[in-house]
Design a protein around this motif. Structure first.
Motif, PDB file in Angstrom:
ATOM      1  N   ALA A  90      12.887  -0.758   7.799  1.00 13.83           N
ATOM      2  CA  ALA A  90      11.870  -1.539   8.498  1.00 13.83           C
ATOM      3  C   ALA A  90      11.898  -1.255   9.989  1.00 13.83           C
ATOM      4  O   ALA A  90      10.846  -1.109  10.624  1.00 13.83           O
ATOM      5  N   GLU A  91      13.098  -1.155  10.567  1.00 15.84           N
ATOM      6  CA  GLU A  91      13.235  -0.840  11.984  1.00 15.84           C
ATOM      7  C   GLU A  91      12.674   0.544  12.304  1.00 15.84           C
ATOM      8  O   GLU A  91      12.004   0.725  13.316  1.00 15.84           O
ATOM      9  N   ILE A 103       0.833  -1.200   0.000  1.00 17.05           N
ATOM     10  CA  ILE A 103       0.000   0.000   0.000  1.00 17.05           C
ATOM     11  C   ILE A 103       0.870   1.253   0.000  1.00 17.05           C
ATOM     12  O   ILE A 103       0.472   2.270  -0.521  1.00 17.05           O
ATOM     13  N   PHE A 104       2.037   1.168   0.604  1.00 20.74           N
ATOM     14  CA  PHE A 104       2.938   2.314   0.704  1.00 20.74           C
ATOM     15  C   PHE A 104       4.231   2.022  -0.019  1.00 20.74           C
ATOM     16  O   PHE A 104       4.658   0.868  -0.121  1.00 20.74           O
ATOM     17  N   GLN A 105       4.874   3.103  -0.497  1.00 19.59           N
ATOM     18  CA  GLN A 105       6.178   2.995  -1.137  1.00 19.59           C
ATOM     19  C   GLN A 105       7.128   3.970  -0.466  1.00 19.59           C
ATOM     20  O   GLN A 105       6.765   5.113  -0.207  1.00 19.59           O
ATOM     21  N   VAL A 106       8.340   3.496  -0.208  1.00 21.20           N
ATOM     22  CA  VAL A 106       9.379   4.360   0.353  1.00 21.20           C
ATOM     23  C   VAL A 106      10.338   4.669  -0.780  1.00 21.20           C
ATOM     24  O   VAL A 106      10.984   3.772  -1.324  1.00 21.20           O
ATOM     25  N   GLY A 107      10.409   5.940  -1.154  1.00 14.70           N
ATOM     26  CA  GLY A 107      11.261   6.362  -2.257  1.00 14.70           C
ATOM     27  C   GLY A 107      12.557   6.971  -1.771  1.00 14.70           C
ATOM     28  O   GLY A 107      13.002   6.728  -0.654  1.00 14.70           O
ATOM     29  N   LYS A 108      13.147   7.812  -2.638  1.00 16.41           N
ATOM     30  CA  LYS A 108      14.459   8.374  -2.312  1.00 16.41           C
ATOM     31  C   LYS A 108      14.413   9.362  -1.156  1.00 16.41           C
ATOM     32  O   LYS A 108      15.419   9.599  -0.514  1.00 16.41           O
ATOM     33  N   SER A 109      13.236   9.925  -0.869  1.00 15.88           N
ATOM     34  CA  SER A 109      13.148  10.866   0.250  1.00 15.88           C
ATOM     35  C   SER A 109      13.105  10.156   1.600  1.00 15.88           C
ATOM     36  O   SER A 109      13.213  10.791   2.641  1.00 15.88           O
ATOM     37  N   ASN A 160      15.164   3.460  -6.036  1.00 13.88           N
ATOM     38  CA  ASN A 160      15.904   4.715  -5.928  1.00 13.88           C
ATOM     39  C   ASN A 160      16.189   5.100  -4.475  1.00 13.88           C
ATOM     40  O   ASN A 160      16.773   6.132  -4.206  1.00 13.88           O
ATOM     41  N   ASN A 161      15.784   4.261  -3.527  1.00 14.47           N
ATOM     42  CA  ASN A 161      16.110   4.467  -2.118  1.00 14.47           C
ATOM     43  C   ASN A 161      17.362   3.663  -1.803  1.00 14.47           C
ATOM     44  O   ASN A 161      17.387   2.448  -1.961  1.00 14.47           O
ATOM     45  N   PHE A 162      18.405   4.364  -1.360  1.00 16.28           N
ATOM     46  CA  PHE A 162      19.687   3.700  -1.152  1.00 16.28           C
ATOM     47  C   PHE A 162      19.944   3.319   0.307  1.00 16.28           C
ATOM     48  O   PHE A 162      21.003   2.821   0.641  1.00 16.28           O
ATOM     49  N   GLU A 163      18.948   3.545   1.168  1.00 15.71           N
ATOM     50  CA  GLU A 163      19.081   3.119   2.561  1.00 15.71           C
ATOM     51  C   GLU A 163      18.872   1.609   2.654  1.00 15.71           C
ATOM     52  O   GLU A 163      18.215   1.010   1.811  1.00 15.71           O
ATOM     53  N   ASP A 164      19.410   1.017   3.699  1.00 24.38           N
ATOM     54  CA  ASP A 164      19.237  -0.412   3.926  1.00 24.38           C
ATOM     55  C   ASP A 164      17.788  -0.705   4.295  1.00 24.38           C
ATOM     56  O   ASP A 164      17.215  -0.036   5.165  1.00 24.38           O
ATOM     57  N   LYS A 165      17.191  -1.691   3.646  1.00 25.97           N
ATOM     58  CA  LYS A 165      15.765  -1.980   3.905  1.00 25.97           C
ATOM     59  C   LYS A 165      15.528  -2.481   5.324  1.00 25.97           C
ATOM     60  O   LYS A 165      14.457  -2.272   5.880  1.00 25.97           O
TER      61      LYS A 165
END
Length: 96
Positions: free
Chosen positions: A62-63, A20-26, A53-58
């Protein structure tokens, strides 16, 4: 804390759900956490997609989401995070 049996049950329940949600580059912000919080209260079990395009660790993402919404991480598979939080008013899922 969720037991292994409960996590298996929730993974089975979440299999047919679409993110339902997407985590992008922001990344994650306060507004997104508020929306996730409201959705978890209504649905209890949701999927969140992490875009490429999100370069953070998933795992870190999640945490952050779990801590910000008081939810449990059920599973992280590929770029999908499955979260669960028992609803206070609209309980739908009975854990084993």
């Amino acid at each position: 804390m969720l037991t292994g049996k409960q996590k298996r049950y929730l993974r089975k329940e979440a299999h047919h759900l679409n993110p339902i949600f997407q985590v992008g580059k922001s990344g994650i912000n306060k507004n997104m956490l508020d929306q996730l919080d409201e959705t978890l209260e209504k649905r209890e079990l949701i999927k969140v997609s992490v875009l490429q395009n999100n370069f953070e660790d998933k795992n870190d993402l999640a945490e952050q989401i779990a801590k910000g919404t008081d939810a449990y991480i059920v599973q992280i598979i590929g770029n999908i995070i499955v979260l669960y939080r028992e609803s206070l008013e609209d309980k739908q899922i009975d854990l084993p």
